[in-house]
Design a protein around this motif. Structure first.
Motif, PDB file in Angstrom:
ATOM      1  N   GLY A   1       2.246   2.733   4.680  1.00 58.21           N
ATOM      2  CA  GLY A   1       1.136   1.823   4.466  1.00 58.21           C
ATOM      3  C   GLY A   1       0.691   1.203   5.775  1.00 58.21           C
TER       4      GLY A   1
ATOM      5  N   VAL B   1      -6.914  -2.135   4.327  1.00 60.52           N
ATOM      6  CA  VAL B   1      -5.627  -1.535   3.976  1.00 60.52           C
ATOM      7  C   VAL B   1      -5.791  -0.044   3.718  1.00 60.52           C
ATOM      8  CG1 VAL B   1      -3.730  -1.568   2.308  1.00 60.52           C
ATOM      9  CG2 VAL B   1      -4.809  -3.712   2.998  1.00 60.52           C
TER      10      VAL B   1
ATOM     11  N   ALA C   1       0.837  -1.204   0.000  1.00 64.31           N
ATOM     12  CA  ALA C   1       0.000   0.000   0.000  1.00 64.31           C
ATOM     13  C   ALA C   1       0.870   1.252   0.000  1.00 64.31           C
ATOM     14  CB  ALA C   1      -0.926  -0.003   1.214  1.00 64.31           C
TER      15      ALA C   1
ATOM     16  N   ALA D   1      -3.247   3.794   2.894  1.00 61.63           N
ATOM     17  CA  ALA D   1      -1.950   4.421   2.640  1.00 61.63           C
ATOM     18  C   ALA D   1      -2.072   5.915   2.892  1.00 61.63           C
ATOM     19  CB  ALA D   1      -1.496   4.170   1.201  1.00 61.63           C
TER      20      ALA D   1
END
Length: 327
Positions: free
Chosen positions: A30, A42, A15, A44
């Motif tokens: 990330g 997830v 990420a 970022a």
């Protein structure tokens, strides 16, 4: 079977890679969350002023963050800057365990984030995939420790170390894959530098065209002709260390030096290069009249030869990329 910590951290690393060109002067971080039922979320880091990676992942997880494991490539911030402390959000979400790749050397963090999480009773582990993350964040870490940008000297040559034909023509020594890789490096750099001689000879634009990404700030050592494609640019006449100090203070994390040979020699001789990226084409000029990588006097004896290490090698089409450090 629960996902191993290393696999969860790899999701965070991937990420972060996708955010590489978006976050400067902030680090590209990330984060990955594994909920109690095994679901993963997830995030970022977003552009400056927007959410950090941990907040993006926590927002994606929602109530599933309670009792979850959170992996983040860099120590979460514990202070208020453009955004609030990530540590407070992690604590309030009820995360059970936090896995951190590396500590953040920024003076505003530097262990404080880890200390806050542990004080709140969260199990914190540090060092998962640390080597890979250290490499991924090399320019950010260098900037925070030195106040200067990480300097990459990019060179393209034949295998006998020549950058242009005797008549000065250099387009193209390397192939499309290598040139595309160069444009990716431009997109990842906040500034790019060439000498005025290169501007007069080649009239480069120094923009990002072969990949998606932002154009770097353009620096010319000396004066660029008024009609040169490199404009608008910063024209610099003065000591290189002072230039690096100024760029670092302006939030430039990575400076890409593209040449020519005189500029390459100046940075090399002054010991200001953090990484040499050399693209070698399977071609040979022969003789000694083609243009070299460097000019002027070199190391006089074998005893004084500066040695380093290969950081990585990669085939790009028919060309070879060598990443070298002399530290």
């Amino acid at each position: 079977m629960p996902m191993p910590d290393s696999e969860l951290m790899q999701l965070a690393i991937d990420a972060a890679s996708n955010a590489r060109t978006l976050t400067a002067p902030n680090p590209w971080v990330g984060c990955a969350i594994r909920s109690a039922d095994g679901s993963t979320y997830v995030g970022a880091t977003e552009p400056p002023g927007q959410a950090h990676a941990e907040i993006v992942a926590l927002n994606a997880a929602g109530s599933q963050a309670a009792g979850a494991v959170l992996a983040t490539t860099l120590e979460p911030c514990a202070h208020t800057g453009r955004t609030g402390p990530c540590t407070e959000a992690i604590i309030e979400a009820g995360v059970r365990r936090v896995i951190i790749g590396i500590e953040d050397p920024d003076v505003n963090v530097a262990g404080a984030g880890i200390a806050q999480l542990r004080a709140a009773g969260i199990d914190v582990g540090v060092g998962v995939k640390a080597d890979e993350i250290t490499a991924q964040l090399a320019s950010y870490l260098h900037h925070r420790r030195t106040g200067r940008p990480y300097v990459i000297l990019k060179l393209a040559a034949t295998v006998d170390g020549r950058t242009a034909a005797p008549d000065g023509e250099s387009e193209w020594i390397t192939g499309v894959a290598a040139r595309t890789d160069v444009h990716q490096m431009r997109a990842e750099s906040q500034a790019i530098l060439v000498g005025a001689g290169t501007v007069r000879a080649d009239d480069p634009s120094l923009t990002v065209r072969l990949v998606d990404g932002p154009d770097p700030r353009r620096i010319v050592l000396g004066a660029a002709p008024t009609n040169a494609k490199v404009h608008p640019c910063t024209e610099w006449v003065g000591p290189l260390p002072e230039l690096l100090d100024e760029l670092g203070a302006d939030g430039v994390l990575q400076l890409m030096v593209e040449g020519g040979a005189n500029v390459a020699s100046e940075f090399h001789d002054a010991g200001l290069v953090d990484r040499y990226v050399i693209y070698l084409a399977p071609a040979i000029f022969g003789g000694n009249d083609a243009h070299p990588l460097f000019v002027g006097a070199g190391t006089p004896t074998m005893a004084e030869l500066r040695r380093g290490r290969f950081l990585s090698t990669a085939m790009l089409g028919g060309d070879l990329r060598l990443d070298i450090s002399l530290d």
